[in-house]
Design an enzyme around this catalytic site. Sequence first.
Site, PDB file in Angstrom:
ATOM      1  CB  CYS A   1     -48.937 -25.199 -74.357  1.00 20.55           C
ATOM      2  SG  CYS A   1     -49.797 -26.777 -74.247  1.00 20.55           S
TER       3      CYS A   1
ATOM      4  CG  HIS B   1     -49.950 -24.117 -69.646  1.00 23.44           C
ATOM      5  ND1 HIS B   1     -50.397 -23.144 -70.518  1.00 23.44           N
ATOM      6  CD2 HIS B   1     -50.312 -25.297 -70.181  1.00 23.44           C
ATOM      7  CE1 HIS B   1     -51.016 -23.718 -71.533  1.00 23.44           C
ATOM      8  NE2 HIS B   1     -50.983 -25.026 -71.360  1.00 23.44           N
TER       9      HIS B   1
ATOM     10  CD  GLU C   1     -49.044 -20.201 -68.792  1.00 21.06           C
ATOM     11  OE1 GLU C   1     -47.902 -20.682 -68.877  1.00 21.06           O
ATOM     12  OE2 GLU C   1     -49.999 -20.591 -69.492  1.00 21.06           O
TER      13      GLU C   1
ATOM     14  CB  SER D   1     -70.666  -8.946 -63.676  1.00 24.59           C
ATOM     15  OG  SER D   1     -70.790  -8.353 -64.929  1.00 24.59           O
TER      16      SER D   1
END
Length: 549
Positions: free
Chosen positions: A382, A508, A510, A14
């Site tokens: 936030c 948010h 971003e 992975s």
Amino acid sequence: MATKYIFVTGGVASSLGKGIICASLGRLLIARGLRVTVQKLDPYINVDPGTMNPYEHGEVYVTDDGAETDLDLGHYERFLGIKTSQTNNVTTGRVYFDVIRKERQGAYLGKTVQVIPHITDEIKSHVLALGNSGEYDVVITEIGGTVGDIEGLPYIEAMRQLRYDVGRKNTLSIHLTLVPYLAAAGELKTKPTQHSVKTLSESGLSPDIIVCRSEYPLDSGIRRKIAQFCNVDIEDVIASLDAESIYEVPLLMQQEGLDSRVIEKLNLPAKNADLENWNAFIQKIKNPAGTVKIALVGKYVEHHDAYKSIVEALIHGGAMNDVKVNIRWIQSDELTLDNVKDKLLGCSGVLVAPGFGDRGIDGKVGAVQYVRTRNIPFLGICLGMQCAVIEFARNCAGMEGANSTEFDKSTPWPVIDYMPDQSEVLDKGGTMRLGKYSCSLERNSNAFKAYQSDHINERHRHRFELNNDLRNQLTEKGLKITGVNPERDLVEIIEIESHPWFVGVQFHPELKSTVNEPHPLFVSFVKAAVVYGEAAGSLIPEGIKKEIV
Ligand code: GLN
């Protein structure tokens, strides 16, 4: 033209960067004039990652339509410049949830409901939903996990079936593997790739293209071996070497001919690649005119993936200012009023991160106090914005013991409190204020200066908000509300007039920063940090200096 489907699986290990490969291929195909989207199918049983710990899963990426999704969707949006949605991330939990609900409604009356065909049909319907929308020439579907995982089998089977359902010439299977270097033997090893392809082929989905992650270049002998034993042409063995920046991967993939092979195999009508903007961005991040240090205060900082989009947005914001942003990671629960000065020493800006729960709150509030009183540029996101309100209430508005009811239910000054529709909610999954909401900006503000617009839309993921009952008491003491959601009169942005750049946002930002459209608040925040750094004596690039003067 019929929509083309590309299935991307991973093998051997992975964390090989399947998401980045998918995003890079997507970018290259868009650069060649095609309409592309990328989708991720996750084999885990959670309905979405929204209830997972960031240590477990990294950031939860939120789409415009309020889906809580895998962080790979952030890469897709940042690389492709597209908007993803609920359909772009589907989990086993979601699939079973829907199938079981339909079974209860009688949709399969008289039938035994089984993995094949009901679960596989449900999976296929999510892939076809994108293809049949008519919006895309190419749908890239990334299958989470590694080939051989038990939980991934229904997905592989669904892809195998889809190849026949939509016609083999309309589909392509790409397999990403690892070609490890064995120091003792002094050579690259292809056997894990052979085994991985064998496992995939046993499920009936053999690869058309193999992308090989490797620390060293693959010579022609290695490529030939992989081609021969994995039943692909040698040109379809693509090397993916480690890159300094993920943003270089599309260019590396182009050099290896990944897009050309895909276009040829799928018979796609493609023009020459236009990567002018992309190349300009790479040049900027590779040759910055200066650096700026920004502190990121959060409670999961040992696990950078928890803040993936923030890190990328800072890179984008840095590029727009011709600087490289060096992040100083600060663990919020190790921050105190005594050590905050040392911990933040040399930082020209401080970003207080989003989060949940009370661990590290004192450190975050302490960091806000420090930057507020020293005019250091501050961006609170936030929970970071909520901490700024708590700090201001306690230290500027005389509200001793002010807090968020998330942390102190009996606070005398609940400056941050449940939104009206949140206090009765018991279920944890998908019940926050999620996704895109509008916000009207106050003209005389740093927010407006950044956005250059009266109305914006940003994405949300929270249950608490600035308490409107205490709003006037805060604004009377100098807290400025510069962004408000007009529909529900919720505070979206706070600033402090006397501070050069102090911005807290309930949303948010971003999540919407992309290579082609870096987020204005991040661009502006980095610029303010550069200005602060200059005043504090560090070097900044010439162009920016001129602008300040
Ligand atoms: N815990 C806070 C809330 O639920 C902030 C959430 C966040 O930072 N995303 O309102």
